[in-house]
Design an enzyme around this catalytic site. Structure first.
Site, PDB file in Angstrom:
ATOM      1  N   ASN A  78     -14.501 -82.104  90.320  1.00  0.00           N
ATOM      2  CA  ASN A  78     -13.992 -83.472  90.395  1.00  0.00           C
ATOM      3  C   ASN A  78     -13.358 -83.957  89.090  1.00  0.00           C
ATOM      4  OD1 ASN A  78     -13.988 -86.438  91.269  1.00  0.00           O
ATOM      5  ND2 ASN A  78     -15.442 -86.466  89.547  1.00  0.00           N
ATOM      6  N   SER A 131      -5.377 -85.887  94.987  1.00  0.00           N
ATOM      7  CA  SER A 131      -4.968 -87.289  94.959  1.00  0.00           C
ATOM      8  C   SER A 131      -3.830 -87.499  95.931  1.00  0.00           C
ATOM      9  CB  SER A 131      -4.505 -87.675  93.545  1.00  0.00           C
ATOM     10  OG  SER A 131      -3.879 -88.943  93.531  1.00  0.00           O
ATOM     11  N   TYR A 144       0.377 -85.593  86.169  1.00  0.00           N
ATOM     12  CA  TYR A 144      -0.785 -85.837  87.038  1.00  0.00           C
ATOM     13  C   TYR A 144      -0.442 -85.497  88.487  1.00  0.00           C
ATOM     14  CZ  TYR A 144      -4.519 -88.407  89.429  1.00  0.00           C
ATOM     15  OH  TYR A 144      -5.577 -88.754  90.242  1.00  0.00           O
ATOM     16  N   ALA A 146       1.936 -83.562  89.665  1.00  0.00           N
ATOM     17  CA  ALA A 146       2.147 -82.122  89.823  1.00  0.00           C
ATOM     18  C   ALA A 146       0.821 -81.372  89.847  1.00  0.00           C
ATOM     19  CB  ALA A 146       3.036 -81.603  88.689  1.00  0.00           C
ATOM     20  N   SER A 147      -0.108 -81.792  88.993  1.00  0.00           N
ATOM     21  CA  SER A 147      -1.408 -81.111  88.957  1.00  0.00           C
ATOM     22  C   SER A 147      -2.152 -81.286  90.270  1.00  0.00           C
ATOM     23  CB  SER A 147      -2.255 -81.637  87.789  1.00  0.00           C
ATOM     24  OG  SER A 147      -2.714 -82.963  88.011  1.00  0.00           O
ATOM     25  N   LYS A 148      -2.081 -82.476  90.853  1.00  0.00           N
ATOM     26  CA  LYS A 148      -2.805 -82.731  92.094  1.00  0.00           C
ATOM     27  C   LYS A 148      -2.139 -82.052  93.293  1.00  0.00           C
ATOM     28  CE  LYS A 148      -6.063 -85.124  90.192  1.00  0.00           C
ATOM     29  NZ  LYS A 148      -7.441 -84.575  90.106  1.00  0.00           N
ATOM     30  N   ILE A 177      -8.765 -96.128  93.565  1.00  0.00           N
ATOM     31  CA  ILE A 177     -10.216 -96.292  93.506  1.00  0.00           C
ATOM     32  C   ILE A 177     -10.569 -96.893  92.147  1.00  0.00           C
ATOM     33  CG2 ILE A 177     -12.457 -95.151  93.740  1.00  0.00           C
ATOM     34  CD1 ILE A 177     -10.680 -94.833  96.208  1.00  0.00           C
TER      35      ILE A 177
END
Length: 255
Positions: A78, A131, A144, A146-148, A177
Site C-alpha cells: 500500500n 489509483s 504518480y 504513470a506509476s499507478k 480519500i
C-alpha cells in the site's frame, strides 16, 4: 473473523489507508506486521520500520513473518507517495525515479518475494494500491499517474505468472480519500471555506474515508473474493466513470 489464523503484511501502515486496513485486519483475526518508514504504533500489530521500495527491507518483512508466524498469507503493498502536481516539463528524472521506486517497484518487490513464500504455504492474496489516476488523466501528477497505471498492469501480469499457485493478485484504485497524502488539499479547502466542494466531481458528491478502502482490502484479502484475480477494484464514488478535464497547464510550463 474472516482472517482468523492468517498472517498479513501491510506497508504504508503508519497512517491513512494502511493504518485503517491494518486495524481492520487485526479486528478480523489476522496477525499483522505493520510497516512504514516510521514504525507504526497500532495496537495488536507488530510495528516495523521499513522502506517499501527497498528490496532488502521487503525481504526482511517476509522473513520476519516467517520467523514470528510461520509464513505470509496476505501482503498489502500500500505504501506510496504523490510527488505533487508539477507538470511533465517541471519534474526531474530524480522525481520520477523516487516516485516509481516507491509506488511501482515496491509492489513488484512484494509480489516477487511474497509469491514463492505464499506458494509454499498453499496460496494467498497480494493486494497493491493503485489509483483512479492510473486509469485516466486528470486525477494526479504525471509520475504518480504513470506509476499507478503500472501497478494496474503489474497485478494482471503477476496473476498470470502465478497461475497454479492459488495466489490471487489484485489492485485497489481509490479516488479522493482523506489521508496524509491529500492533507494539503483538504486543509486548503477548509481554510477557504470550500470543504463542501471536496469530492464534488463524483456522483456521491463527497470524498472517501480510509475505512472505506480498508473494507475493499479486506474483501480482496479474504475468501469472499476467492474467484477475483488480476482485477483493479475501483473505489472512488464514481469519479472514474467520467474524469473531468481541467487546464493542468495553468501556471505551469506548457506549449
Amino acid at each position: 473473523m474472516r482472517l482468523a489464523g492468517k498472517t498479513a503484511i501491510v506497508t504504508g501502515a503508519a497512517s491513512g489507508i494502511g493504518f485503517a486496513t491494518a486495524a481492520l485486519f487485526v479486528a478480523e483475526g489476522a496477525r499483522v506486521i505493520a510497516a512504514d518508514l516510521g514504525m507504526p504504533e497500532l495496537e495488536g500489530t507488530t510495528g516495523v520500520a521499513a522502506d517499501a521500495g527497498d528490496e532488502a527491507a521487503v525481504k526482511g518483512l517476509i522473513k520476519r513473518a516467517q520467523k514470528d508466524f510461520g509464513g505470509v498469507d496476505i501482503f498489502f503493498a500500500n505504501a506510496g507517495i504523490s510527488g505533487g502536481l508539477a507538470s511533465i516539463f517541471e519534474q526531474s528524472v530524480e522525481d520520477w525515479e523516487q516516485i516509481l521506486r516507491v509506488n511501482l517497484i515496491g509492489p513488484f518487490l512484494a509480489i516477487k518475494h511474497a509469491g514463492p513464500v505464499m506458494k509454499e504455504r498453499g496460496g494467498g492474496s497480494i493486494i497493491c494500491t493503485a489509483s483512479v489516476a492510473g486509469i485516466r488523466a486528470g486525477a494526479g501528477g504525471p509520475a504518480y499517474s504513470a506509476s499507478k497505471a503500472g501497478v494496474i498492469n503489474l497485478v494482471k501480469v503477476a496473476a498470470t505468472q502465478l497461475c497454479d499457485s492459488n495466489i490471487r493478485v489484485n489492485a485497489i484504485c481509490p479516488g479522493l480519500i482523506e489521508t496524509g497524502m491529500t492533507k494539503a488539499i483538504y486543509d486548503m479547502a477548509r481554510d477557504s471555506g470550500k470543504e463542501s466542494l471536496l469530492g464534488n466531481l463524483n456522483p456521491l458528491k463527497r470524498g472517501g474515508e480510509p475505512d472505506e478502502i480498508a473494507h475493499a482490502a479486506l474483501f480482496l484479502a479474504s475468501d469472499d473474493s476467492s474467484y477475483v484475480n488480476g482485477h483493479a477494484l475501483v473505489v472512488d464514488g464514481g469519479l472514474s466513470i467520467s474524469h473531468p478535464f481541467y487546464n493542468q497547464s495553468y501556471g505551469r510550463t506548457a506549449f
